[in-house]
Design a protein around this motif. Structure first.
Motif, PDB file in Angstrom:
ATOM      1  N   LEU A 122       0.880  -1.266  -0.122  1.00 14.26           N
ATOM      2  CA  LEU A 122      -0.093   0.020  -0.053  1.00 14.26           C
ATOM      3  C   LEU A 122       0.952   1.189  -0.107  1.00 14.26           C
ATOM      4  O   LEU A 122       1.854   1.282   0.864  1.00 14.26           O
ATOM      5  N   ILE A 123       0.438   1.998  -1.003  1.00 13.90           N
ATOM      6  CA  ILE A 123       1.275   3.618  -1.224  1.00 13.90           C
ATOM      7  C   ILE A 123       0.427   4.362  -0.559  1.00 13.90           C
ATOM      8  O   ILE A 123      -0.744   4.381  -1.085  1.00 13.90           O
ATOM      9  N   GLY A 124       0.938   5.140   0.328  1.00 16.72           N
ATOM     10  CA  GLY A 124       0.214   6.495   0.755  1.00 16.72           C
ATOM     11  C   GLY A 124       0.346   7.836   0.131  1.00 16.72           C
ATOM     12  O   GLY A 124       1.448   8.108  -0.479  1.00 16.72           O
ATOM     13  N   TRP A 151     -19.347   8.936   4.386  1.00 15.48           N
ATOM     14  CA  TRP A 151     -18.998  10.451   4.066  1.00 15.48           C
ATOM     15  C   TRP A 151     -18.690  10.781   2.744  1.00 15.48           C
ATOM     16  O   TRP A 151     -18.587   9.830   2.036  1.00 15.48           O
ATOM     17  N   VAL A 152     -19.449  11.810   2.386  1.00 17.90           N
ATOM     18  CA  VAL A 152     -19.641  11.912   0.880  1.00 17.90           C
ATOM     19  C   VAL A 152     -18.748  13.115   0.612  1.00 17.90           C
ATOM     20  O   VAL A 152     -19.028  14.035   0.881  1.00 17.90           O
ATOM     21  N   LEU A 153     -17.637  12.891  -0.273  1.00 19.41           N
ATOM     22  CA  LEU A 153     -16.627  13.950  -0.481  1.00 19.41           C
ATOM     23  C   LEU A 153     -16.692  14.718  -1.698  1.00 19.41           C
ATOM     24  O   LEU A 153     -17.121  13.898  -3.011  1.00 19.41           O
ATOM     25  N   ASN A 154     -16.596  16.005  -1.962  1.00 25.47           N
ATOM     26  CA  ASN A 154     -16.714  16.577  -3.111  1.00 25.47           C
ATOM     27  C   ASN A 154     -15.503  17.763  -3.074  1.00 25.47           C
ATOM     28  O   ASN A 154     -15.099  18.350  -2.056  1.00 25.47           O
ATOM     29  N   GLY A 155     -14.768  17.890  -4.250  1.00 26.89           N
ATOM     30  CA  GLY A 155     -13.524  18.852  -4.254  1.00 26.89           C
ATOM     31  C   GLY A 155     -12.437  18.175  -5.218  1.00 26.89           C
ATOM     32  O   GLY A 155     -12.583  17.114  -5.869  1.00 26.89           O
ATOM     33  N   GLN A 156     -11.420  19.203  -5.108  1.00 23.85           N
ATOM     34  CA  GLN A 156     -10.484  18.907  -6.151  1.00 23.85           C
ATOM     35  C   GLN A 156      -8.982  19.144  -5.063  1.00 23.85           C
ATOM     36  O   GLN A 156      -9.018  20.053  -4.453  1.00 23.85           O
ATOM     37  N   LYS A 157      -7.891  18.177  -5.508  1.00 28.03           N
ATOM     38  CA  LYS A 157      -6.769  18.449  -4.776  1.00 28.03           C
ATOM     39  C   LYS A 157      -5.617  18.504  -5.968  1.00 28.03           C
ATOM     40  O   LYS A 157      -5.852  17.856  -6.940  1.00 28.03           O
ATOM     41  N   THR A 158      -4.705  19.240  -5.680  1.00 21.76           N
ATOM     42  CA  THR A 158      -3.479  19.253  -7.008  1.00 21.76           C
ATOM     43  C   THR A 158      -2.076  19.302  -6.256  1.00 21.76           C
ATOM     44  O   THR A 158      -1.996  19.199  -4.955  1.00 21.76           O
ATOM     45  N   PHE A 159      -1.137  18.956  -6.959  1.00 23.47           N
ATOM     46  CA  PHE A 159       0.247  18.891  -6.644  1.00 23.47           C
ATOM     47  C   PHE A 159       0.517  17.722  -5.401  1.00 23.47           C
ATOM     48  O   PHE A 159       1.127  17.871  -4.756  1.00 23.47           O
ATOM     49  N   ILE A 160      -0.271  16.417  -5.603  1.00 20.07           N
ATOM     50  CA  ILE A 160      -0.152  15.539  -4.639  1.00 20.07           C
ATOM     51  C   ILE A 160       0.792  14.397  -5.088  1.00 20.07           C
ATOM     52  O   ILE A 160       0.665  13.658  -6.011  1.00 20.07           O
ATOM     53  N   THR A 161       1.838  14.519  -4.125  1.00 24.06           N
ATOM     54  CA  THR A 161       3.054  13.449  -4.276  1.00 24.06           C
ATOM     55  C   THR A 161       2.327  12.094  -4.180  1.00 24.06           C
ATOM     56  O   THR A 161       1.468  11.803  -3.113  1.00 24.06           O
ATOM     57  N   ASN A 162       2.971  10.999  -4.992  1.00 20.00           N
ATOM     58  CA  ASN A 162       2.322   9.769  -5.052  1.00 20.00           C
ATOM     59  C   ASN A 162       0.937   9.664  -5.349  1.00 20.00           C
ATOM     60  O   ASN A 162       0.150   8.790  -5.293  1.00 20.00           O
ATOM     61  N   GLY A 163       0.502  10.698  -6.108  1.00 17.38           N
ATOM     62  CA  GLY A 163      -0.911  10.929  -6.675  1.00 17.38           C
ATOM     63  C   GLY A 163      -1.201   9.694  -7.582  1.00 17.38           C
ATOM     64  O   GLY A 163      -2.430   9.327  -7.522  1.00 17.38           O
ATOM     65  N   ILE A 164      -0.423   9.131  -8.364  1.00 20.04           N
ATOM     66  CA  ILE A 164      -0.934   8.042  -9.215  1.00 20.04           C
ATOM     67  C   ILE A 164      -0.878   6.776  -8.772  1.00 20.04           C
ATOM     68  O   ILE A 164      -1.905   5.931  -8.880  1.00 20.04           O
ATOM     69  N   LEU A 165       0.274   6.448  -7.914  1.00 21.94           N
ATOM     70  CA  LEU A 165       0.423   5.088  -7.270  1.00 21.94           C
ATOM     71  C   LEU A 165      -0.367   5.151  -6.117  1.00 21.94           C
ATOM     72  O   LEU A 165      -0.354   3.754  -5.738  1.00 21.94           O
ATOM     73  N   SER A 166      -0.753   6.020  -5.497  1.00 21.26           N
ATOM     74  CA  SER A 166      -1.287   6.064  -3.970  1.00 21.26           C
ATOM     75  C   SER A 166      -2.344   5.075  -3.865  1.00 21.26           C
ATOM     76  O   SER A 166      -3.419   4.843  -4.602  1.00 21.26           O
ATOM     77  N   SER A 185     -11.458  18.023   8.892  1.00 19.45           N
ATOM     78  CA  SER A 185     -11.361  16.759   9.265  1.00 19.45           C
ATOM     79  C   SER A 185     -10.400  16.029   8.294  1.00 19.45           C
ATOM     80  O   SER A 185     -10.007  16.680   6.978  1.00 19.45           O
ATOM     81  N   LEU A 186      -9.911  14.952   8.781  1.00 21.35           N
ATOM     82  CA  LEU A 186      -9.157  14.169   7.787  1.00 21.35           C
ATOM     83  C   LEU A 186      -9.779  12.537   7.673  1.00 21.35           C
ATOM     84  O   LEU A 186     -10.228  11.891   8.514  1.00 21.35           O
ATOM     85  N   ILE A 187      -9.941  12.548   6.353  1.00 20.58           N
ATOM     86  CA  ILE A 187     -10.617  11.089   5.813  1.00 20.58           C
ATOM     87  C   ILE A 187      -9.873  10.410   4.792  1.00 20.58           C
ATOM     88  O   ILE A 187      -9.241  10.843   3.798  1.00 20.58           O
ATOM     89  N   VAL A 188      -9.584   9.155   4.983  1.00 18.89           N
ATOM     90  CA  VAL A 188      -8.970   8.430   4.255  1.00 18.89           C
ATOM     91  C   VAL A 188      -9.599   7.793   3.096  1.00 18.89           C
ATOM     92  O   VAL A 188     -10.828   7.157   3.274  1.00 18.89           O
ATOM     93  N   VAL A 189      -9.277   8.128   1.937  1.00 16.71           N
ATOM     94  CA  VAL A 189      -9.889   7.574   0.513  1.00 16.71           C
ATOM     95  C   VAL A 189      -9.018   6.389  -0.183  1.00 16.71           C
ATOM     96  O   VAL A 189      -7.817   6.789  -0.322  1.00 16.71           O
ATOM     97  N   GLU A 190      -9.730   5.362  -0.211  1.00 17.13           N
ATOM     98  CA  GLU A 190      -8.690   4.054  -0.577  1.00 17.13           C
ATOM     99  C   GLU A 190      -9.030   4.204  -2.158  1.00 17.13           C
ATOM    100  O   GLU A 190     -10.077   4.634  -2.818  1.00 17.13           O
ATOM    101  N   ARG A 191      -8.038   3.444  -2.808  1.00 16.99           N
ATOM    102  CA  ARG A 191      -8.147   3.215  -4.503  1.00 16.99           C
ATOM    103  C   ARG A 191      -9.532   2.612  -4.790  1.00 16.99           C
ATOM    104  O   ARG A 191      -9.971   1.707  -4.119  1.00 16.99           O
ATOM    105  N   ASP A 192     -10.101   3.000  -5.866  1.00 13.09           N
ATOM    106  CA  ASP A 192     -11.224   2.318  -6.485  1.00 13.09           C
ATOM    107  C   ASP A 192     -12.468   2.762  -5.786  1.00 13.09           C
ATOM    108  O   ASP A 192     -13.440   2.212  -5.868  1.00 13.09           O
ATOM    109  N   THR A 193     -12.383   3.695  -5.054  1.00 12.05           N
ATOM    110  CA  THR A 193     -13.645   4.359  -4.324  1.00 12.05           C
ATOM    111  C   THR A 193     -14.509   4.984  -5.427  1.00 12.05           C
ATOM    112  O   THR A 193     -13.870   5.772  -6.188  1.00 12.05           O
ATOM    113  N   PRO A 194     -15.641   4.618  -5.446  1.00  9.38           N
ATOM    114  CA  PRO A 194     -16.363   5.240  -6.433  1.00  9.38           C
ATOM    115  C   PRO A 194     -16.686   6.853  -6.347  1.00  9.38           C
ATOM    116  O   PRO A 194     -16.584   7.165  -5.040  1.00  9.38           O
TER     117      PRO A 194
END
Length: 385
Positions: A122-124, A151-166, A185-194
């Motif tokens: 797992l890459i974070g 939790w229902v998340l909406n928004g955009q983030k940019t300049f995220i290190t490990n953004g592709i592989l995470s 708050s801090l929420i963990v979003v996992e790969r393949d989350t719809p």
């Protein structure tokens, strides 16, 4: 001056790290830089060799070693080999995502994520910056709204290190738009989350192989149990981890500066001009003297900071001092190194050329130099209030 920062255990670990880099990273690094992406196999190899996740408690798959000097060793060896794109990704894993989960996670969360982060499966990543919010996190606009057990998340983030592989991303969101700094708050979003998608892999000036990306959340539904830490205390959680994050950048900066100095010193006594090595010219000797003196003074200070971090005594203000000074010094040293290399310093086949483009971001991410000075200045002004 002989450094006493490391003992025999650290030096033994250095040999492990050095052998790992020679075997698993250096033979492939040029290809990764050209492809602008590091193979996932490099993460798995790091897990097998004990290069990542040292600080994870034993019950969750790590060795439980919290002495940051071992991470310092990794930074020195990565700088020596010039494999900085790889090191940048590891820093996010070991200095940010793993500590957040270790310090804030429930036992269930730790059992779920940490063992596979230690093995490199797992890459974070951490998603703070947005198109309209950088160093000032109060400008974060991404939201998370509670809907039953999700939790229902909406928004955009940019300049995220490990953004592709995470495989998991700690996302900074507003959970209460009316609560000011207490609404994050801090929420963990996992790969393949719809509803979670990755935008562009960003084409940066340097650190080519380190994957930096845009992340998009469109009604992304995440289990309520993926809340990390306490709802509404996200901003405080971020502040609590800043000393580690910023001292990590400072350590990477000074180790890179030292490597640049060593490359330059060796080059100038091999390269000849006017019938003798350019290292015998007075100006060259003066530049080398300045570089070495500034590096050794900064190393001495950072060694003290690392020991303070180990004992929990390093403050956010002191980490800010170390971060801005070391990263600005790195820029100066690398620039002087390029100058002394002449035209060859501008060639990417020479490590000093790559260091030139890789170093520029150091005074920006993790908080710009200007923000670091503002933090220190506010602390000074507070004495008079």
């Amino acid at each position: 001056m002989k450094r006493t920062h490391f003992d025999s255990d650290h030096e033994a670990y250095r040999e492990t790290v050095r052998a790992f880099l020679a075997r698993e990273i250096e033979p492939h690094y040029e290809r990764w830089e050209a492809e602008r992406l590091i193979d996932r196999s490099a993460w798995l190899a790091a897990g097998k060799s004990g290069i990542i996740g040292l600080g994870v408690p034993k019950e969750f798959g790590g060795s439980g070693v919290t002495d940051y000097r071992f991470r310092h060793i990794v930074a020195e060896e990565i700088a020596r080999t010039g494999t900085t794109s790889y090191g940048a990704g590891l820093s996010i894993q070991d200095d940010i995502t793993i500590p957040y989960i270790t310090h804030l996670g429930t036992d269930k969360q730790k059992s779920r994520w940490l063992p596979r982060m230690v093995t490199g499966e797992l890459i974070g990543a951490i998603a703070m910056t947005e198109p309209g919010a950088g160093s000032d996190l109060q400008g974060v606009r991404a939201t998370a709204v509670r809907d039953g057990n999700e939790w229902v998340l909406n928004g955009q983030k940019t300049f995220i290190t490990n953004g592709i592989l995470s495989d998991l991303v700690i996302v900074v969101v507003r959970t209460d738009p009316n609560a000011g700094s207490k609404g994050f708050s801090l929420i963990v979003v996992e790969r393949d989350t719809p509803g979670f998608s990755r935008g562009r892999k960003l084409h940066k000036v340097g650190l080519a192989a380190q994957d930096t990306a845009e992340l998009v959340f469109e009604d992304a539904r995440v289990p309520a149990e993926n809340l990390l830490g306490t709802e509404g205390r996200g901003f405080i959680h971020l502040m609590e981890n800043l000393p580690l994050e910023r001292i990590g950048i400072a350590v990477n900066a000074i180790t890179s500066a030292r490597a640049a100095y060593e490359w330059t010193k060796n080059y100038v006594f091999e390269r000849k001009a006017f019938g003798k090595p350019i290292g015998d010219l007075q100006n060259t000797r003066f530049v080398l003297a300045e570089m070495l003196t500034e590096i050794e003074i900064t190393e001495s200070h950072l060694d003290r900071c690392v020991l303070a971090l180990n004992t929990g005594e390093l403050t956010a203000v002191d980490a800010s001092k170390a971060k801005w000074w070391a990263s600005e010094l790195q820029k100066r040293v690398v620039d002087r190194g390029v100058q002394l290399h002449g035209g060859y310093g501008y060639m990417m086949e020479y490590p000093i050329g790559r260091a030139y483009v890789d170093s520029r971001i150091q005074t920006i991410y993790g908080g710009t130099t200007e923000v670091m000075k503002e933090i220190i200045g506010r602390d000074i002004a507070a004495e008079f209030k």
